[in-house]
Design an enzyme around this catalytic site. Structure first.
Site, PDB file in Angstrom:
ATOM      1  CG  ASN A   1      42.615  47.506  36.353  1.00  0.00           C
ATOM      2  OD1 ASN A   1      42.335  47.788  37.364  1.00  0.00           O
ATOM      3  ND2 ASN A   1      43.820  46.777  36.304  1.00  0.00           N
TER       4      ASN A   1
ATOM      5  CG  ASP B   1      45.758  39.424  32.602  1.00  0.00           C
ATOM      6  OD1 ASP B   1      45.964  39.197  33.742  1.00  0.00           O
ATOM      7  OD2 ASP B   1      44.551  39.356  32.197  1.00  0.00           O
TER       8      ASP B   1
ATOM      9  CG  PHE C   1      38.739  38.985  44.709  1.00  0.00           C
ATOM     10  CD1 PHE C   1      39.290  38.631  45.759  1.00  0.00           C
ATOM     11  CD2 PHE C   1      37.166  39.660  44.885  1.00  0.00           C
ATOM     12  CE1 PHE C   1      38.612  38.765  47.086  1.00  0.00           C
ATOM     13  CE2 PHE C   1      36.878  39.910  46.021  1.00  0.00           C
ATOM     14  CZ  PHE C   1      37.353  39.473  47.294  1.00  0.00           C
TER      15      PHE C   1
END
Ligand code: CTP
Length: 408
Positions: A208, A277, A323
């Protein structure tokens, strides 16, 4: 942190004196009030005018010039300084202070000040390794002087080795460290940062946009405020912060293993990493080749462990901060994550906003506590967000202490 802090920048006569101009500029950029004091030899390398222009203050060079010593100037400067930084510090200057000599403005001021003195040596490698210099430095360290070790590399004199003035960034970090309150002394902080990399084949991976900047800022501030700090980081382009135990990892499963182990050691855990994930179910060992006529390729993914959730289950008395990277419903999603993962605080940001989230040096965050109360912070540098997080953690620790005292 450095806003309005009074710093004396001592410049001595070595070739690295030209780099002191950059140090001065960076201190000013961070809001410090800088008084430059040069030794006579330093003025042969760089003119006082350079530093005067950068610091907007006359540069002190001569103890006996009447305008430089109104009202015993060296004592006034020594009293006013919150920190004396000497960059570059020559072997001569180190030798003088170690021997208690004070024969010019800088050494006299150093002798007279009660402020911390931070030395950034720069010299030829053989000079730095000279036993007398080593002994002098050891003596000064024992006496509480602070040191930014020189870097290893090509030296101006043609030699290779240890002796280059430390990177400007590292010198400034030590200044920030020296001037920060040590309210987390004795605490153990674990921080995770950066993205994870999930292998597809030997040449490709899923990841990411996380740059790691937020987590690295958190680790730097933890160390500045006195905590024993470990930073577990996915792959980033950032230099590991100084004074922090650094553990590089790649995949979410690597991070999981490292984080669960270090979490047992830590009192405070801050999970700023952007964990993938999902990962490819079956990474292959040889490169996936393009097949003629095959327009679509399906990649099957499987779920990664939720590291924060698992740490939350084993939390005990630890403080746990997460976060939340969101693109909508910031507060609602942050509250859900805080509850589900058993957190004390969660810092959420909308990663689609300019000036917030991935890659930026600033963030626009909101913090949610266990009562679900959300507090929005204005756009600020990530390092300032980190300071605010530690202020909140400090209030939590005080609250906990009071509760324990009440019970006892
Ligand atoms: N996190 C984690 N392990 C994961 C996923 C997330 O430890 N496998 C942590 C992150 O480090 C962060 C928090 O959980 O502190 C929230 O991460 P985020 O990506 O915002 O949310 P997710 O829990 O992954 O949920 P979603 O992707 O559905 O928003």
């Amino acid at each position: 942190m450095l806003t309005k802090r009074e710093i004396v920048l001592g410049v001595t006569g070595g070739i690295a004196a030209y780099k002191a101009a950059e140090v001065c500029r960076e201190l000013i950029r961070r809001g410090a009030e800088v008084q430059v004091v040069m030794t006579p030899n330093a003025t042969r390398f760089v003119t006082p005018l350079t530093f005067q222009a950068l610091s907007s203050r006359p540069v002190v060079t001569d103890m006996f010039a009447p305008w430089q010593e109104p009202g015993i100037g060296h004592i006034q400067l020594a009293d006013r300084a919150e920190l004396v930084l000497v960059a570059p510090a020559t072997a001569n200057l180190i030798g003088k202070i170690a021997s208690g000599l004070a024969d010019d403005m800088l050494t006299t001021l150093i002798m007279a000040t009660k402020a911390p003195v931070l030395l950034a040596p720069a010299m030829n490698v053989n000079m730095y390794e000279n036993m007398i210099v080593r002994e002098n430095l050891k003596k000064l360290l024992r006496r509480g002087y602070l040191l930014v070790e020189p870097a290893v590399g090509e030296l101006a004199c043609g030699w290779e080795g240890k002796g280059r003035l430390a990177e400007i960034e590292d010198i400034i970090e030590e200044v920030e460290h020296a001037l920060s309150p040590k309210d987390f002394l004795g605490k153990r902080v674990m921080v995770t940062a950066g993205p994870t990399r999930e292998p597809i084949d030997p040449v490709r991976y899923l990841t990411n946009y996380s740059s790691g900047k937020m987590g690295y800022a958190v680790a730097r501030v933890a160390r500045r405020r006195g905590a024993d700090t470990v930073l577990i980081s996915g792959p980033t382009a950032l230099r590991p912060p100084t004074g922090v135990r650094f553990m590089p990892v790649a995949s979410a499963r690597d991070m999981f293993k490292a984080a669960l182990k270090e979490a047992e050691w830590a009192d405070i855990i801050i999970k700023a990493s952007a964990v993938a994930d999902y990962r490819p179910l079956k990474p292959v060992t040889s490169k996936i080749k393009k097949s003629k006529g095959q327009e679509k390729l399906t990649l099957e993914l499987t779920e990664n462990p939720d590291i924060l959730f698992e740490i939350g289950r084993r939390k005990g008395e630890r403080i746990l901060v997460g976060f939340a990277a969101e693109t909508s419903d910031l507060v609602k999603n942050a509250r859900t994550k805080l509850k589900e993962k058993n957190l004390d605080l969660i810092v959420a940001n909308d990663v689609t906003q300019p000036g917030a989230g991935f890659g930026y040096d600033t963030n626009i965050a909101l913090i949610v506590d266990q009562e679900g109360k959300a507090h929005r912070w204005p756009q600020m540098r990530k390092v300032d967000v980190a300071e605010k997080i530690f202020d909140r953690i400090q209030s939590l620790l005080e609250k906990k202490k009071k509760q324990v005292a009440k019970k006892g």
